[in-house]
Design a protein around this motif. Structure first.
Motif, PDB file in Angstrom:
ATOM      1  N   MET A   1      63.000  42.964 -48.472  1.00  0.00           N
ATOM      2  CA  MET A   1      64.272  43.579 -48.113  1.00  0.00           C
ATOM      3  C   MET A   1      64.891  42.841 -46.926  1.00  0.00           C
ATOM      4  O   MET A   1      64.174  42.225 -46.134  1.00  0.00           O
ATOM      5  CB  MET A   1      64.068  45.064 -47.824  1.00  0.00           C
ATOM      6  N   PRO A   2      66.214  42.881 -46.794  1.00  0.00           N
ATOM      7  CA  PRO A   2      66.894  41.985 -45.848  1.00  0.00           C
ATOM      8  C   PRO A   2      66.428  42.084 -44.405  1.00  0.00           C
ATOM      9  O   PRO A   2      66.128  41.059 -43.780  1.00  0.00           O
ATOM     10  CB  PRO A   2      68.373  42.384 -45.996  1.00  0.00           C
ATOM     11  N   ILE A   3      66.379  43.295 -43.839  1.00  0.00           N
ATOM     12  CA  ILE A   3      66.045  43.410 -42.417  1.00  0.00           C
ATOM     13  C   ILE A   3      64.615  42.957 -42.172  1.00  0.00           C
ATOM     14  O   ILE A   3      64.336  42.190 -41.237  1.00  0.00           O
ATOM     15  CB  ILE A   3      66.252  44.863 -41.935  1.00  0.00           C
ATOM     16  N   GLN A   4      63.674  43.431 -42.988  1.00  0.00           N
ATOM     17  CA  GLN A   4      62.282  43.037 -42.825  1.00  0.00           C
ATOM     18  C   GLN A   4      62.132  41.527 -42.872  1.00  0.00           C
ATOM     19  O   GLN A   4      61.426  40.926 -42.057  1.00  0.00           O
ATOM     20  CB  GLN A   4      61.430  43.658 -43.935  1.00  0.00           C
ATOM     21  N   THR A   5      62.804  40.894 -43.809  1.00  0.00           N
ATOM     22  CA  THR A   5      62.659  39.452 -43.986  1.00  0.00           C
ATOM     23  C   THR A   5      63.207  38.694 -42.791  1.00  0.00           C
ATOM     24  O   THR A   5      62.574  37.752 -42.290  1.00  0.00           O
ATOM     25  CB  THR A   5      63.378  39.008 -45.265  1.00  0.00           C
ATOM     26  N   ARG A   6      64.400  39.072 -42.321  1.00  0.00           N
ATOM     27  CA  ARG A   6      64.983  38.371 -41.177  1.00  0.00           C
ATOM     28  C   ARG A   6      64.077  38.481 -39.955  1.00  0.00           C
ATOM     29  O   ARG A   6      63.879  37.511 -39.214  1.00  0.00           O
ATOM     30  CB  ARG A   6      66.356  38.949 -40.838  1.00  0.00           C
ATOM     31  N   LEU A   7      63.532  39.661 -39.725  1.00  0.00           N
ATOM     32  CA  LEU A   7      62.658  39.856 -38.578  1.00  0.00           C
ATOM     33  C   LEU A   7      61.437  38.955 -38.653  1.00  0.00           C
ATOM     34  O   LEU A   7      61.065  38.288 -37.687  1.00  0.00           O
ATOM     35  CB  LEU A   7      62.221  41.324 -38.493  1.00  0.00           C
ATOM     36  N   GLU A   8      60.786  38.933 -39.813  1.00  0.00           N
ATOM     37  CA  GLU A   8      59.571  38.144 -39.956  1.00  0.00           C
ATOM     38  C   GLU A   8      59.858  36.648 -39.912  1.00  0.00           C
ATOM     39  O   GLU A   8      59.110  35.870 -39.318  1.00  0.00           O
ATOM     40  CB  GLU A   8      58.868  38.496 -41.272  1.00  0.00           C
ATOM     41  N   MET A   9      60.946  36.226 -40.534  1.00  0.00           N
ATOM     42  CA  MET A   9      61.247  34.796 -40.568  1.00  0.00           C
ATOM     43  C   MET A   9      61.525  34.254 -39.175  1.00  0.00           C
ATOM     44  O   MET A   9      61.084  33.160 -38.823  1.00  0.00           O
ATOM     45  CB  MET A   9      62.429  34.530 -41.492  1.00  0.00           C
ATOM     46  N   LEU A  10      62.266  35.011 -38.364  1.00  0.00           N
ATOM     47  CA  LEU A  10      62.572  34.532 -37.023  1.00  0.00           C
ATOM     48  C   LEU A  10      61.382  34.694 -36.083  1.00  0.00           C
ATOM     49  O   LEU A  10      61.180  33.887 -35.184  1.00  0.00           O
ATOM     50  CB  LEU A  10      63.791  35.256 -36.460  1.00  0.00           C
ATOM     51  N   ALA A  11      60.569  35.752 -36.289  1.00  0.00           N
ATOM     52  CA  ALA A  11      59.445  35.996 -35.387  1.00  0.00           C
ATOM     53  C   ALA A  11      58.269  35.079 -35.676  1.00  0.00           C
ATOM     54  O   ALA A  11      57.628  34.552 -34.762  1.00  0.00           O
ATOM     55  CB  ALA A  11      59.002  37.454 -35.482  1.00  0.00           C
ATOM     56  N   THR A  12      57.948  34.868 -36.951  1.00  0.00           N
ATOM     57  CA  THR A  12      56.744  34.123 -37.315  1.00  0.00           C
ATOM     58  C   THR A  12      57.017  32.944 -38.244  1.00  0.00           C
ATOM     59  O   THR A  12      56.126  32.128 -38.466  1.00  0.00           O
ATOM     60  CB  THR A  12      55.723  35.053 -38.004  1.00  0.00           C
ATOM     61  N   GLY A  13      58.211  32.872 -38.819  1.00  0.00           N
ATOM     62  CA  GLY A  13      58.487  31.857 -39.817  1.00  0.00           C
ATOM     63  C   GLY A  13      58.028  32.243 -41.202  1.00  0.00           C
ATOM     64  O   GLY A  13      58.261  31.519 -42.169  1.00  0.00           O
ATOM     65  N   ILE A  14      57.381  33.398 -41.331  1.00  0.00           N
ATOM     66  CA  ILE A  14      56.839  33.863 -42.609  1.00  0.00           C
ATOM     67  C   ILE A  14      57.890  34.720 -43.303  1.00  0.00           C
ATOM     68  O   ILE A  14      58.449  35.639 -42.705  1.00  0.00           O
ATOM     69  CB  ILE A  14      55.548  34.692 -42.403  1.00  0.00           C
TER      70      ILE A  14
END
Length: 920
Positions: free
Chosen positions: A653-666
């Motif tokens: 889902m959009p919010i979860q993905t943005r958070l993880e991508m910016l925080a960990t790159g995952i």
């Protein structure tokens, strides 16, 4: 005792107490009106993004000369926890993550200080810049520009987005950036004919100088004429392909000027692009991404953006429409509406129960009036602390509602009892009754508040997630305790009268039944203890079967579909694939809108490579879904129908993905980081891990997909310059590489100024002279004596493979394995299985290591902290009970009930098929 005196004063000075309470409630009401709204707390780390452009350079060059120097230098900045880097074709991204509690703008200023000292250490012409002052939850609104009339092409729509819409929306308060994606960026293109250049004896450098010297305006101060001041200007800006064609590059043998149009074809075409956008499977479009500034009210920012768009729409070119493709305000309003409904329902149920059991409307009012006042005061505290109203902070209030009225109920009930037993002066009896139980009630509420100490101790993402809940519950309980010894005495003294027994007659059978049950238990303590112990033992196997996860997934109402293609996919193929995906997704009856993005936008918060698709699927309301269709069923059906060779699916889902991508790159719910020094070895180990997880029986049922990044999947055509050969012609390596860069890759030599719009002017060989390896060998290199030498005589051409993208973390190269774990298993349970599989089948060789990332990391960190903070909290509660009661036995007796209270909780979790999580 102080509390007893406060109770007596408030009961005797009712008007003053009510006025003070009204003032406090008004303060809380202002907080309620001003508290920012969002769907979830901002879980982002304190992060500063540094990005730099070095057009045309391969990822390994960008890594060696930009990303690594930046990352290694920024590691030494104060307060930095980690630094991650990503190197793409012509682009470098560095993510500097600071310790929790660091001021966001202080962190940005520290990074700027370090960047100022790095300019001389980077490649010439590279100027690193900071990304927007936004966080991982900053993508709050996305739109697409659509023209179904056919009057405007993608280049015109992109110009409208870049030079009008972007500026109009960036002026909206709270907007940090408006990024563009898709369409074509216009560019003036000079297609040189090397044969004509050779015929006229013109070098590439001469063409470049001529173009650069033909695009400028100057000022000559002022001249006074007839009493008026006239500004003097020299007008020489380029205004189109015609002006470019008239540029003189040399003089012929007979003195005839040779113009640029004589040696080149000049066109207006699209610049090279690394991203595209597609809407509803109907074709390419131009998109805009509104990025909210850190700390802003998401709902207010979105409302202001919508208002500005409503102002803009009448002035759009004929046929152009702005279509919303993602709007977080829907999620925010649904989340707030759900919790608002829950709070109202909870308050009404509590009110009804109180009125039913107390038997008097006025007595019930005493208990109930304090509830909305305490909630208002909680909102006032939230406003002062800058806490947003979201599902976690409002959830804290909802959790506290039942306990908030306990104190008032006990005090009113005790007043009733004393009034029945002691028919003396009413006010003094009421005060004495409340003083009798007030201190104990106040103390019990303090114990409940202290019990949330473990939540306050959480750090990182889990702390940012749960602290709002802990703060609001603490505020609610604290204000409830304060009102219990201030407002409640004043209301009780004014409203509570002597009880009338007839209103409680229906309650007598319940009291008698409870008395009989209590008597039997007291007479048979052995049986009671045995049954309680047996019930406790039955929870042990259930506890072990519950499974564990960090947090139950938040259903955002939108899906983010993120398949990843192998490296090397062309922009044309990427457009074909995302078009097919969007068209298939739009065919689902439950889907309202599909907006697909392949590659990256212009935002530094979007480092997506061209091989990665991000498709936002907006769903229709549930009542318009097919009968019997569920969320999991819809995802499963989409997963079955969208299967593309070599492109594993990831559904999030959009919010979860943005958070993880910016925080960990995952970009999946679980990632495995493979650290090493050799990209080939990193890729090989990553492939072994992905294959093991997809083949082993312990993980196969729960692995939707596993994808290892291909660090060696890029295709390269290298010119290996022979130093001995170039020395014979008096050339340097730089001379040859400049010819390759300008003639083959293209060089942006200047920029046109057309009102508010700016377009680059690019120079390179015409396509016929650079579109295959043989013609590339014939590229001419200018020598110091004016001769022209084919590139094949100076360098050897070879085909190689290499990294299409490189990552590093804290100065070491790293590759990722993305694992999409099914919802049928807790993430911690899956990781335990996966670790066993990897240890057996893909053990890292010496010099390499693995790190498990994603949401699992937060669970491990929270579990490690709770293992010592929870027992410490129990010790503190025990000491408080001992200090209050003065008895070790009584304090121990209270704490001994805690294990038995878990019986019902564990059974309920098992019945509802919930996993154990930090929230539980």
């Amino acid at each position: 005792m102080v509390i007893e005196r406060v109770i007596a004063w408030c009961a005797r000075h009712r008007l003053a107490t009510l006025l003070l309470t009204a003032l406090a409630a008004f303060w809380g009401l202002q907080g309620l009106r001003g508290v920012p709204l969002d769907a979830v707390p901002d879980l982002s780390d304190v992060q500063v993004i540094v990005h730099a452009r070095w057009p045309g350079r391969s990822p390994d060059l960008v890594e060696d000369q930009i990303t690594y120097p930046l990352a290694s230098a920024l590691l030494a900045a104060p307060g930095v926890r980690s630094v991650r880097g990503q190197s793409y074709m012509g682009l470098s991204f560095v993510y500097v993550i600071f310790e929790d509690g660091t001021n966001f703008y202080w962190a940005r200023s520290r990074v700027l200080e370090y960047l100022s000292g790095l300019q001389g250490r980077l490649a010439a012409g590279v100027h690193p810049a900071l990304g927007p002052d936004a966080t991982g939850v900053g993508w709050v609104y996305q739109y697409a520009l659509v023209d179904k009339s056919g009057k405007h092409d993608l280049a015109e729509l992109r110009s409208l987005q870049d030079f009008k819409l972007r500026y109009w929306l960036e002026a909206v308060p709270g907007v940090a950036e408006v990024a563009s994606v898709g369409g074509f960026v216009k560019e003036y293109q000079i297609h040189l004919d090397p044969a004509k250049l050779d015929g006229y004896g013109i070098s590439l450098n001469r063409i470049i100088r001529a173009v650069r010297c033909s695009n400028a305006d100057v000022g000559g101060r002022v001249l006074e004429i007839a009493g008026h001041e006239h500004f003097i200007r020299g007008r020489g800006y380029l205004h189109g392909t015609g002006d470019l064609a008239e540029i003189v590059v040399t003089l012929g043998a007979d003195g005839t000027p040779v113009r640029l149009g004589d040696v080149a074809e000049i066109t207006l075409g699209p610049a090279q692009r690394r991203g595209l956008a597609e809407l509803d499977g109907e074709g390419e479009t131009v998109g805009g991404i509104v990025v909210m500034r850190s700390g802003e009210d998401a709902l207010a920012v979105i409302d202001r953006v919508k208002a500005r768009l409503a102002e803009i729409r009448p002035g759009l070119p004929e046929g152009v429409e702005i279509v919303t493709v993602y709007d977080r305000s829907d999620l925010i309003q649904r989340a707030i509406a759900t919790l608002r409904t829950t709070l109202w329902e909870e308050a009404l149920v509590v009110t009804a129960v109180i009125a039913l059991f107390l038997g008097q409307a006025r007595a019930a009012a005493v208990a109930v009036i304090g509830l909305p006042v305490a909630i208002l005061l909680t909102f006032g505290a939230m406003k002062q602390q800058h806490l947003s109203a979201n599902i976690m902070s409002l959830g804290g209030i909802a959790v506290a509602v039942g306990a908030m009225v306990d104190a008032a109920i006990v005090m009113v009930e005790n007043v009733h009892r004393r009034l029945r037993e002691a028919p003396g002066e009413r006010l003094e009896t009421v005060i004495a009754a409340m003083q009798e139980v007030g201190p104990s009630i106040f103390f019990s509420l303090l114990v409940i508040t202290v019990s949330f100490l473990p939540v306050f101790s959480l750090e990182g993402t889990e702390g940012r997630l749960f602290r709002p809940l802990a703060w609001t519950k603490t505020y609610a309980m604290g204000f409830a305790a304060l009102l219990a010894v201030t407002l409640t005495p004043a209301l009780a003294a004014a409203l509570v009268g002597r009880p009338r027994r007839k209103h409680r007659d229906w309650f007598a059978p319940l009291v008698r039944g409870y008395g009989m049950l209590l008597g039997w238990m007291l007479r048979h303590p052995g049986w009671v203890s045995g049954l309680a112990g047996l019930a406790l033992l039955t929870t042990v196997p259930l506890w072990e079967r519950l499974g564990t996860e960090f947090m139950p997934p938040l259903n955002e109402g939108s899906i983010l579909y993120m398949p990843t293609a192998p490296p090397g996919m062309s922009i044309t193929e990427a457009g074909r694939v995302v078009h097919a995906m969007d068209k298939e997704l739009k065919s689902f009856p439950e889907v309202a809108r599909v907006f697909g993005k392949m590659g990256r936008s212009t935002s530094a918060t979007d480092p997506a490579p061209l091989s990665m698709a991000e498709i936002v699927v907006t769903l229709k309301p549930r009542d318009r879904w097919r009968p019997g269709m569920t969320w999991d069923g819809l995802i499963a059906e989409m997963d079955r129908r969208l299967r593309y060779p070599g492109m594993p699916n990831v559904w999030w889902m959009p919010i979860q993905t943005r958070l993880e991508m910016l925080a960990t790159g995952i970009r999946s719910n679980l990632g495995i980081k493979v650290f090493g020094d050799d990209p080939a070895a990193i890729e090989s180990l990553g492939l072994k891990i992905a294959q093991a997880l997809q083949r082993d029986s312990r993980t196969v049922p729960f692995t939707r997909s596993a994808f290892a990044e291909r660090l060696g999947g890029g295709y390269f055509l290298d010119f290996d310059i022979d130093r001995a050969r170039i020395a014979r012609y008096g050339l340097t390596v730089a001379d040859v590489e400049e010819a390759i860069q300008a003639a083959v890759g293209g060089l942006t030599v200047t920029e046109t100024v057309e009102g508010r719009e700016r377009y680059g002017v690019t120079l390179r060989y015409a396509r016929d002279f650079r579109d295959d390896p043989e013609t590339l060998k014939a590229v001419l290199v200018d020598t110091p004596d004016g001769a022209k030498v084919p590139l094949a005589q100076l360098a050897d051409l070879r085909f190689r493979t290499g990294p299409p993208m490189l990552r590093d973390e804290d100065g070491q190269l790293v590759g990722y394995v993305f694992v999409d774990v099914a919802d049928t298993i807790g993430i911690a349970d899956y990781v335990a299985r996966a670790k066993a599989v990897v240890a057996e089948q893909a053990k890292p060789p010496p010099g390499m290591r693995l790190a498990w990332a994603g949401r699992f990391r937060y669970l491990e960190r929270a579990r490690a902290r709770l293992l010592w903070i929870a027992p410490l909290t129990l010790v503190i509660v025990f000491l408080m009970l001992y200090l209050h009661r003065g008895s070790v036995a009584e304090a121990a007796l209270v704490l001994a009930t805690i294990p038995f209270s878990l019986v019902g909780a564990v059974w309920l979790l098992w019945v509802l098929d919930y996993h154990l999580s930090v929230a539980v």
